[in-house]
Scaffold this motif. Structure first.
Motif, PDB file in Angstrom:
ATOM      1  N   TRP A  72      40.681 -13.059  34.137  1.00 32.48           N
ATOM      2  CA  TRP A  72      40.361 -11.686  33.717  1.00 32.48           C
ATOM      3  C   TRP A  72      40.190 -11.572  32.205  1.00 32.48           C
ATOM      4  O   TRP A  72      39.526 -10.670  31.713  1.00 32.48           O
ATOM      5  N   ASN A  73      40.803 -12.480  31.448  1.00 30.88           N
ATOM      6  CA  ASN A  73      40.837 -12.392  29.991  1.00 30.88           C
ATOM      7  C   ASN A  73      39.690 -13.167  29.338  1.00 30.88           C
ATOM      8  O   ASN A  73      39.850 -13.723  28.259  1.00 30.88           O
ATOM      9  N   ARG A  98      39.561  -7.970  28.418  1.00 28.15           N
ATOM     10  CA  ARG A  98      40.883  -8.208  27.831  1.00 28.15           C
ATOM     11  C   ARG A  98      41.945  -7.616  28.753  1.00 28.15           C
ATOM     12  O   ARG A  98      41.827  -6.486  29.220  1.00 28.15           O
ATOM     13  N   VAL A  99      42.987  -8.403  29.023  1.00 30.94           N
ATOM     14  CA  VAL A  99      44.118  -7.940  29.827  1.00 30.94           C
ATOM     15  C   VAL A  99      45.155  -7.345  28.889  1.00 30.94           C
ATOM     16  O   VAL A  99      45.549  -7.963  27.910  1.00 30.94           O
ATOM     17  N   ILE A 100      45.592  -6.132  29.192  1.00 30.07           N
ATOM     18  CA  ILE A 100      46.621  -5.457  28.404  1.00 30.07           C
ATOM     19  C   ILE A 100      47.818  -5.236  29.319  1.00 30.07           C
ATOM     20  O   ILE A 100      47.681  -4.676  30.404  1.00 30.07           O
ATOM     21  N   ARG A 101      48.974  -5.704  28.886  1.00 34.03           N
ATOM     22  CA  ARG A 101      50.207  -5.487  29.650  1.00 34.03           C
ATOM     23  C   ARG A 101      50.847  -4.183  29.210  1.00 34.03           C
ATOM     24  O   ARG A 101      51.032  -3.930  28.029  1.00 34.03           O
ATOM     25  N   GLY A 102      51.242  -3.383  30.192  1.00 33.35           N
ATOM     26  CA  GLY A 102      51.949  -2.144  29.899  1.00 33.35           C
ATOM     27  C   GLY A 102      53.440  -2.403  29.725  1.00 33.35           C
ATOM     28  O   GLY A 102      53.911  -3.542  29.816  1.00 33.35           O
ATOM     29  N   LYS A 103      54.177  -1.337  29.492  1.00 26.29           N
ATOM     30  CA  LYS A 103      55.623  -1.433  29.313  1.00 26.29           C
ATOM     31  C   LYS A 103      56.281  -1.705  30.657  1.00 26.29           C
ATOM     32  O   LYS A 103      56.031  -1.019  31.638  1.00 26.29           O
ATOM     33  N   TYR A 151      46.362  -3.638  32.649  1.00 28.85           N
ATOM     34  CA  TYR A 151      45.128  -2.894  32.429  1.00 28.85           C
ATOM     35  C   TYR A 151      44.055  -3.883  32.018  1.00 28.85           C
ATOM     36  O   TYR A 151      44.304  -4.795  31.239  1.00 28.85           O
ATOM     37  N   LEU A 152      42.866  -3.705  32.537  1.00 27.48           N
ATOM     38  CA  LEU A 152      41.746  -4.577  32.203  1.00 27.48           C
ATOM     39  C   LEU A 152      40.751  -3.767  31.391  1.00 27.48           C
ATOM     40  O   LEU A 152      40.206  -2.774  31.866  1.00 27.48           O
ATOM     41  N   GLU A 153      40.528  -4.196  30.142  1.00 26.09           N
ATOM     42  CA  GLU A 153      39.619  -3.501  29.245  1.00 26.09           C
ATOM     43  C   GLU A 153      38.329  -4.300  29.125  1.00 26.09           C
ATOM     44  O   GLU A 153      38.360  -5.502  28.857  1.00 26.09           O
ATOM     45  N   SER A 154      37.235  -3.631  29.313  1.00 20.53           N
ATOM     46  CA  SER A 154      35.948  -4.277  29.187  1.00 20.53           C
ATOM     47  C   SER A 154      35.510  -4.286  27.729  1.00 20.53           C
ATOM     48  O   SER A 154      35.554  -3.260  27.064  1.00 20.53           O
ATOM     49  N   GLY A 155      35.108  -5.440  27.258  1.00 18.93           N
ATOM     50  CA  GLY A 155      34.626  -5.544  25.888  1.00 18.93           C
ATOM     51  C   GLY A 155      33.108  -5.449  25.806  1.00 18.93           C
ATOM     52  O   GLY A 155      32.542  -5.573  24.748  1.00 18.93           O
ATOM     53  N   GLY A 156      32.513  -5.210  26.944  1.00 17.78           N
ATOM     54  CA  GLY A 156      31.058  -5.156  27.010  1.00 17.78           C
ATOM     55  C   GLY A 156      30.505  -3.794  26.647  1.00 17.78           C
ATOM     56  O   GLY A 156      31.025  -3.079  25.798  1.00 17.78           O
ATOM     57  N   ARG A 157      29.441  -3.427  27.330  1.00 13.66           N
ATOM     58  CA  ARG A 157      28.757  -2.180  27.051  1.00 13.66           C
ATOM     59  C   ARG A 157      29.581  -0.970  27.449  1.00 13.66           C
ATOM     60  O   ARG A 157      30.287  -0.973  28.429  1.00 13.66           O
ATOM     61  N   GLU A 158      29.429   0.087  26.662  1.00 12.21           N
ATOM     62  CA  GLU A 158      30.098   1.340  26.990  1.00 12.21           C
ATOM     63  C   GLU A 158      29.227   2.116  27.953  1.00 12.21           C
ATOM     64  O   GLU A 158      28.024   1.879  28.078  1.00 12.21           O
TER      65      GLU A 158
END
Length: 115
Positions: free
Chosen positions: A76-77, A82-87, A104-111
């Protein structure tokens, strides 16, 4: 929502685990109650000293060492994601604890295009 030891009903509360200084095992936890009758009351539970109970840092290390989980996070990363770990959330259930780590999976691609 959780049911405290000795209680018969579920209630919303804020809970935090405690670990000793320079050690990672959990020795106690504190909760602030939020039901109307118990609003604002604090509870403190001390865990048995003879029983080793994993703390949040130990659980995070176990997650990192699990090959199945680490392979998935690596997959996923990449490619702009980008994988973001929550609390981490530690919840008492019966005579044990449930450790939850939101991902949480954040896309670094197109908005998304603007409307």
């Amino acid at each position: 929502m959780a049911k405290l030891p000795g209680s018969t009903e579920l209630e919303y509360m804020l809970m935090t685990p405690f670990t000793p200084q320079n050690r990672d095992n959990m020795i106690s936890w504190m909760a602030a109650r939020s039901t109307s009758r118990q609003y604002g009351k604090m509870l403190f539970y001390q865990l048995p000293k003879e029983k080793l109970i994993y703390g949040p840092n130990q659980i995070e290390a176990m997650i990192d060492q699990n090959t199945t989980i680490s392979q998935q996070l690596t997959l996923w990363n990449q490619n702009g994601s980008r994988v973001i770990r929550g609390k981490q959330i530690v919840t008492p259930i019966e005579n044990s604890f449930l450790y939850v780590v939101p991902l949480y999976l954040e896309s670094g691609g197109r908005e998304l295009p603007a409307a």
